[in-house]
Design a protein around this motif. Structure first.
Motif: not given
Length: 436
Positions: A133-139, A296-300, A319-323
């Motif tokens: 979640r932190g990594e996706v938020l950053r990238k 709120d960063m949900e796994q999809v 498995n990706n994470y999207y807000y």
């Protein structure tokens, strides 16, 4: 911040010595059925520093789950980070300006050889989720903003997850660990897990922080378990502690206008009790405080066609994470948390958007930030701040983070009092208290 001021802070790091100087130990001549035995009451961390991190439970071992043989970088050489100096170097903020808010206390516990022998890295499913979640938020998101340094981030999560989330943002934010206690085999706060997570991510964080921009956004890492419920039944060691956060003047000096408070999920409606005074002061000094539930960063799960070495394609599941659980809502994060001042468009790499530029016209937010405004409320920590405008800590309420142990001939023989009753709310029996 000047080097002199920073040095002064490091000298005053132990916030239990602030204001009134070192807290004296109190010796209770209880003589409770065991001839020659005394009861010694004091601040838990002080007792540990005097008598050992595992005082009264030397025959007990720390319990770890999700242990491994390699660290986050895939290296089996994680033991080099059981050296407290090396671990502190890995986690120390790159910016000297953030150093005063780092608490190296937990890492300093590794000065004990017996603790170094027991500690090992852990990597749990919850840590993996927090890191991703932190990594996706950053990238995906924070890499697009233009005014990141105007926001101060506070991650108030269970210790190992706070560490993992911070590692996910390493390279974009300057990490500030603030874990201010020592582990204990009977500790009410399982801080050995936090320490194990720090060792797991140490080499990764040390490498990533070379990329931290200047000036760097600050990310304070807190263990939400620091205020765990505690009953003095003699079976637990009270290693609870209070958070240290920058006061409003320190943030305003750095040009910070916003605080983003990261919590586990939407079940948490307000800041934890030991942060109430500071958060209210932020609001009163025109620093906006917003809440971001990490869930709120949900796994999809997404199916993606990948080309194989032999030229064929194969459908794989990522498995990706999207807000908000979807791509359009994901983009909406930048609109909803608009104080981060995003660019008018964002460029998303595969698989997040197919490597194309997108604008806010593509956003379809399915989440809204929780409605939140810091409001004063009575807590056991109300009005306990000590220190000046920069803030250097709090005095603790009676009975918080303090322990009674039994000793005989200068040797600790056990935890708790043999006298009937409990010291909850005070240290002694018959009205005795060490006070602060």
């Amino acid at each position: 911040m000047s080097h002199t001021r920073s040095t002064q802070w490091w000298q005053a790091l132990d916030r239990r010595t602030l204001g009134k100087g070192a807290l004296a130990f109190a010796t209770l001549a209880a003589m409770s059925g065991c001839k020659g035995e005394e009861e010694v009451a004091g601040e838990s961390l002080d007792l540990q520093r005097r008598h050992g991190w595992n005082l009264g439970a030397e025959d007990k071992r720390l319990f770890f789950r999700h242990t491994g043989s390699v660290d986050a970088s895939g290296s089996p050489d994680w033991k080099r980070y059981t050296d407290p100096s090396r671990l502190m170097d890995a986690w120390r903020p790159r910016s000297r300006g953030w150093e005063p808010y780092m608490a190296p206390t937990l890492m300093q516990a590794l000065e004990s050889g017996s603790l170094r022998q027991q500690i090992r890295p852990i990597f749990s499913p919850a840590m993996e989720r927090a890191f991703k979640r932190g990594e996706v938020l950053r990238k995906d998101l924070l890499s697009q903003v233009t005014k990141g340094p105007e926001t101060f981030f506070i991650a108030d999560l269970p210790g190992p997850e706070a560490v993992a989330f911070g590692a996910g943002l390493a390279g974009w934010a300057d990490l500030i660990p603030a874990f201010d206690n020592w582990p204990h085999p009977a500790g009410v706060v399982p801080s050995h897990e936090t320490l194990a997570a720090m060792i797991y991510y140490a080499s990764y964080v040390q490498e990533q922080k070379k990329q931290v921009p200047e000036p760097p956004p600050g990310l304070l890492l807190l263990d939400s378990r620091r205020l765990s419920p505690y009953t003095d039944d003699g079976a637990q060691f009270d290693n609870r502690y209070l958070a240290l956060v920058p006061l409003q003047d320190a943030l305003r000096e750095r040009g910070i206008r916003n605080v983003l408070y990261v919590v586990p999920d939407r079940n948490q409606k307000q800041e934890r009790d030991d942060l109430n005074d500071e958060f209210v002061a932020y609001k009163d000094h025109q620093i906006q405080v917003s809440v971001f539930p990490l869930s709120d960063m949900e796994q999809v799960q997404e199916r993606v066609a990948e080309q194989q070495p032999d030229g064929t394609t194969r459908t794989v599941v990522h498995n990706n994470y999207y807000y908000g659980g979807g791509f359009g809502s994901h983009l909406g994060f930048l609109m909803l948390y608009s104080f981060l001042a995003p660019s008018p468009f964002a460029y998303y790499r595969y698989p997040y958007g197919g490597g194309r530029r997108v604008t806010f016209n593509d956003t379809r937010p399915t989440r809204r930030p929780p409605s939140y405004t810091p409001r004063p409320r009575p807590t056991q920590f109300s009005g306990t701040r000590v220190g000046g405008g920069r803030g250097v800590g709090r005095s603790k309420p009676t009975g918080f983070g303090r322990t009674t142990v039994r000793s005989s001939g200068g040797r600790i023989t056990g935890l708790g009092s043999r006298t009937a009753g409990s010291r909850s709310g005070s240290f002694g029996r018959g009205g005795f208290s060490t006070g602060a």
